[in-house]
Design a protein around this motif. Structure first.
Motif, PDB file in Angstrom:
ATOM      1  N   LEU A 164     -77.063 125.980 -91.909  1.00 60.89           N
ATOM      2  CA  LEU A 164     -76.880 124.570 -91.577  1.00 60.89           C
ATOM      3  C   LEU A 164     -77.314 124.330 -90.131  1.00 60.89           C
ATOM      4  N   PHE A 165     -76.555 124.846 -89.166  1.00 65.69           N
ATOM      5  CA  PHE A 165     -76.931 124.660 -87.768  1.00 65.69           C
ATOM      6  C   PHE A 165     -76.082 125.559 -86.883  1.00 65.69           C
ATOM      7  N   ALA A 166     -76.530 125.706 -85.640  1.00 63.66           N
ATOM      8  CA  ALA A 166     -75.749 126.363 -84.601  1.00 63.66           C
ATOM      9  C   ALA A 166     -75.326 125.308 -83.589  1.00 63.66           C
ATOM     10  N   TYR A 167     -74.241 125.572 -82.893  1.00 67.10           N
ATOM     11  CA  TYR A 167     -73.713 124.600 -81.943  1.00 67.10           C
ATOM     12  C   TYR A 167     -73.001 125.335 -80.813  1.00 67.10           C
ATOM     13  N   GLU A 168     -72.782 124.621 -79.706  1.00 68.75           N
ATOM     14  CA  GLU A 168     -72.126 125.231 -78.555  1.00 68.75           C
ATOM     15  C   GLU A 168     -70.637 124.931 -78.545  1.00 68.75           C
ATOM     16  N   MET A 169     -69.851 125.954 -78.285  1.00 69.34           N
ATOM     17  CA  MET A 169     -68.424 125.807 -78.006  1.00 69.34           C
ATOM     18  C   MET A 169     -68.251 125.649 -76.507  1.00 69.34           C
ATOM     19  N   VAL A 170     -67.490 124.667 -76.084  1.00 69.78           N
ATOM     20  CA  VAL A 170     -67.265 124.436 -74.650  1.00 69.78           C
ATOM     21  C   VAL A 170     -65.782 124.585 -74.339  1.00 69.78           C
ATOM     22  N   GLY A 171     -65.499 125.014 -73.131  1.00 73.65           N
ATOM     23  CA  GLY A 171     -64.121 125.063 -72.664  1.00 73.65           C
ATOM     24  C   GLY A 171     -63.708 123.694 -72.176  1.00 73.65           C
ATOM     25  N   ILE A 172     -62.475 123.308 -72.446  1.00 73.32           N
ATOM     26  CA  ILE A 172     -61.979 122.016 -71.969  1.00 73.32           C
ATOM     27  C   ILE A 172     -60.663 122.215 -71.218  1.00 73.32           C
ATOM     28  N   CYS A 173     -60.485 121.407 -70.202  1.00 71.67           N
ATOM     29  CA  CYS A 173     -59.250 121.434 -69.417  1.00 71.67           C
ATOM     30  C   CYS A 173     -58.988 120.042 -68.851  1.00 71.67           C
ATOM     31  N   ALA A 174     -57.814 119.854 -68.271  1.00 79.24           N
ATOM     32  CA  ALA A 174     -57.484 118.591 -67.629  1.00 79.24           C
ATOM     33  C   ALA A 174     -58.349 118.401 -66.388  1.00 79.24           C
ATOM     34  N   GLU A 186     -65.769 132.389 -67.230  1.00 82.61           N
ATOM     35  CA  GLU A 186     -65.951 133.739 -67.753  1.00 82.61           C
ATOM     36  C   GLU A 186     -64.643 134.210 -68.388  1.00 82.61           C
ATOM     37  N   ALA A 187     -64.688 135.371 -69.022  1.00 80.92           N
ATOM     38  CA  ALA A 187     -63.520 135.879 -69.742  1.00 80.92           C
ATOM     39  C   ALA A 187     -62.294 135.958 -68.835  1.00 80.92           C
ATOM     40  N   GLY A 188     -62.488 136.417 -67.604  1.00 86.67           N
ATOM     41  CA  GLY A 188     -61.356 136.588 -66.696  1.00 86.67           C
ATOM     42  C   GLY A 188     -60.642 135.294 -66.342  1.00 86.67           C
ATOM     43  N   ASP A 189     -61.309 134.167 -66.503  1.00 82.65           N
ATOM     44  CA  ASP A 189     -60.675 132.885 -66.172  1.00 82.65           C
ATOM     45  C   ASP A 189     -59.558 132.520 -67.150  1.00 82.65           C
ATOM     46  N   PHE A 190     -59.502 133.188 -68.280  1.00 84.74           N
ATOM     47  CA  PHE A 190     -58.505 132.858 -69.302  1.00 84.74           C
ATOM     48  C   PHE A 190     -57.247 133.727 -69.203  1.00 84.74           C
ATOM     49  N   VAL A 191     -57.246 134.681 -68.274  1.00 85.03           N
ATOM     50  CA  VAL A 191     -56.148 135.657 -68.218  1.00 85.03           C
ATOM     51  C   VAL A 191     -54.792 134.981 -68.063  1.00 85.03           C
ATOM     52  N   ASP A 192     -54.694 134.032 -67.166  1.00 85.85           N
ATOM     53  CA  ASP A 192     -53.401 133.414 -66.864  1.00 85.85           C
ATOM     54  C   ASP A 192     -53.238 132.041 -67.531  1.00 85.85           C
ATOM     55  N   GLU A 193     -54.035 131.773 -68.543  1.00 84.05           N
ATOM     56  CA  GLU A 193     -53.991 130.468 -69.203  1.00 84.05           C
ATOM     57  C   GLU A 193     -53.370 130.564 -70.588  1.00 84.05           C
ATOM     58  N   LEU A 207     -64.248 132.279 -79.435  1.00 87.09           N
ATOM     59  CA  LEU A 207     -63.885 132.567 -78.049  1.00 87.09           C
ATOM     60  C   LEU A 207     -63.178 133.911 -77.953  1.00 87.09           C
ATOM     61  N   LEU A 208     -62.225 134.142 -78.850  1.00 85.58           N
ATOM     62  CA  LEU A 208     -61.507 135.415 -78.846  1.00 85.58           C
ATOM     63  C   LEU A 208     -62.400 136.552 -79.320  1.00 85.58           C
ATOM     64  N   LYS A 209     -63.094 136.340 -80.423  1.00 84.22           N
ATOM     65  CA  LYS A 209     -63.869 137.408 -81.053  1.00 84.22           C
ATOM     66  C   LYS A 209     -65.061 137.845 -80.200  1.00 84.22           C
ATOM     67  N   LYS A 210     -65.751 136.875 -79.572  1.00 80.55           N
ATOM     68  CA  LYS A 210     -66.995 137.189 -78.875  1.00 80.55           C
ATOM     69  C   LYS A 210     -66.834 137.362 -77.367  1.00 80.55           C
ATOM     70  N   VAL A 211     -65.791 136.764 -76.774  1.00 83.16           N
ATOM     71  CA  VAL A 211     -65.682 136.753 -75.317  1.00 83.16           C
ATOM     72  C   VAL A 211     -64.438 137.473 -74.811  1.00 83.16           C
ATOM     73  N   ILE A 262     -69.002 128.161 -71.364  1.00 86.87           N
ATOM     74  CA  ILE A 262     -68.295 129.442 -71.449  1.00 86.87           C
ATOM     75  C   ILE A 262     -69.306 130.575 -71.382  1.00 86.87           C
ATOM     76  N   THR A 263     -69.263 131.353 -70.346  1.00 85.29           N
ATOM     77  CA  THR A 263     -70.174 132.451 -69.987  1.00 85.29           C
ATOM     78  C   THR A 263     -71.545 131.899 -69.581  1.00 85.29           C
ATOM     79  N   GLU A 264     -72.296 132.707 -68.864  1.00 88.21           N
ATOM     80  CA  GLU A 264     -73.597 132.285 -68.341  1.00 88.21           C
ATOM     81  C   GLU A 264     -74.580 131.935 -69.456  1.00 88.21           C
ATOM     82  N   THR A 265     -74.465 132.575 -70.596  1.00 88.53           N
ATOM     83  CA  THR A 265     -75.387 132.305 -71.704  1.00 88.53           C
ATOM     84  C   THR A 265     -74.839 131.273 -72.681  1.00 88.53           C
ATOM     85  N   GLY A 266     -73.612 130.831 -72.479  1.00 82.75           N
ATOM     86  CA  GLY A 266     -73.005 129.880 -73.397  1.00 82.75           C
ATOM     87  C   GLY A 266     -72.384 130.580 -74.590  1.00 82.75           C
TER      88      GLY A 266
END
Length: 313
Positions: A164-174, A186-193, A207-211, A262-266
């Motif tokens: 069907l298609f590929a799409y980008e997952m983006v991180g969202i925050c306030a 990057e992955a380390g930014d999620f440690v304390d979140e 996000l969990l499986k790949k990053v 999310i990550t340099e390559t998305g």
């Protein structure tokens, strides 16, 4: 009088119009860029006139190109209708199409496609298998569903996958969250979140499986079934989330949350339509999958083309 114009030429020109670039149109048509350019050059050489301006972005068509676009818009729907009529004459009009999905955000783009399909195949019973399904392909093999929308095309006996298609997952925050100051997470930014997700297994969250999990990062979770509830929790600084760009775009435009790569390559995800191999001759299934793909590219921002992989990835 013989004509050099073929249906493939018209489809190529419409793809150029929709994508705005030769490279993207080539991907949409499953052609190399040189093959697509060769098609256009053949028409231009025959009529001795350019069809579009090479240095414009997005592409601007010449009057000759606009005339061929008009022909494509008029002719290709007539051809599609005739092919559909032939299939209904040969195969019969009646059938059943039960749809199973493993994606919480699929309904944003499935409903328009279903609305377009129904009047074209009025005798086909179209229905959604209720509930969220961890194993929709299993429903196909049990004959409890006829099409499954899945994120991976894992080779399996008796199953056929259509990209069907590929799409980008983006991180969202306030907007006032500390991570808002970073352009790329990057992955380390999620440690304390706290990670706010749909209530699905970890192996269904890219996000969990790949990053995160490959880096040994497993942040605390908070779950919600509804996209709008996830957005509200994020906006209230109860955590961060990763969602498809098309899903969050309306909330970004309203300023409720902000998005970051999310990550340099998305972080990119994929969707496929799975059907039983034994149903490969049912034209209404093929037509439904094509409508889903076409409507998605027309309606959703930021999609990219997946290559055709008949047996899986």
């Amino acid at each position: 009088m013989d004509s050099i114009i073929e249906l493939r030429h018209l489809k190529t020109l419409l793809a150029l119009e929709e994508t705005g670039s030769v490279s993207l149109a080539a991907k949409r048509m499953f052609l190399t860029q040189s093959a697509l350019s060769h098609q256009i050059r053949a028409l231009e050489n025959y009529y001795e006139t350019p069809l579009f301006e090479r240095k414009s972005s997005p592409i601007r068509f010449t009057p000759a190109g606009e005339r061929l676009l008009q022909l494509g818009r008029e002719l290709l729907p007539l051809v599609a209708t005739a092919e559909r009529d032939l299939a209904q004459i040969i195969e019969g009009e009646a059938g059943e199409l039960r749809l199973a999905v493993e994606c919480h955000t699929c309904f944003d783009w499935l409903m328009p496609a279903m609305g377009e399909f129904r009047p074209l195949w009025p005798q086909v019973e179209l229905d959604i298998v209720s509930g969220f399904h961890v194993d929709p392909v299993g429903l196909l093999l049990q004959h409890k569903a006829d099409v499954a929308i899945v994120s991976e095309a894992e080779p399996q006996a008796g199953i056929r996958y259509r990209p069907l298609f590929a799409y980008e997952m983006v991180g969202i925050c306030a907007k006032d969250h500390p991570l808002a100051a970073k352009a790329v997470w990057e992955a380390g930014d999620f440690v304390d979140e706290t990670l706010i997700t749909y209530p699905v297994p970890d192996d269904m969250l890219d996000l969990l499986k790949k990053v995160l999990l490959p880096q040994g990062i497993n942040p605390p979770r908070r779950h919600s079934e509804l996209t709008i509830a996830i957005i509200q929790l994020v906006a209230s600084r109860r955590g961060v989330a990763a969602l498809p760009y098309w899903t969050v775009m309306p909330y970004l435009e309203k300023g409720y949350v902000i998005s970051r790569q999310i990550t340099e390559t998305g972080l990119h995800s994929e969707l496929y339509a799975a059907t039983r191999s034994e149903d490969s001759g049912k034209s209404y299934l093929d037509n439904f999958c094509q409508i889903v793909r076409d409507r998605s590219f027309a309606d959703l921002p930021g999609l990219t083309v997946l290559e055709w992989k008949e047996g899986g990835k």
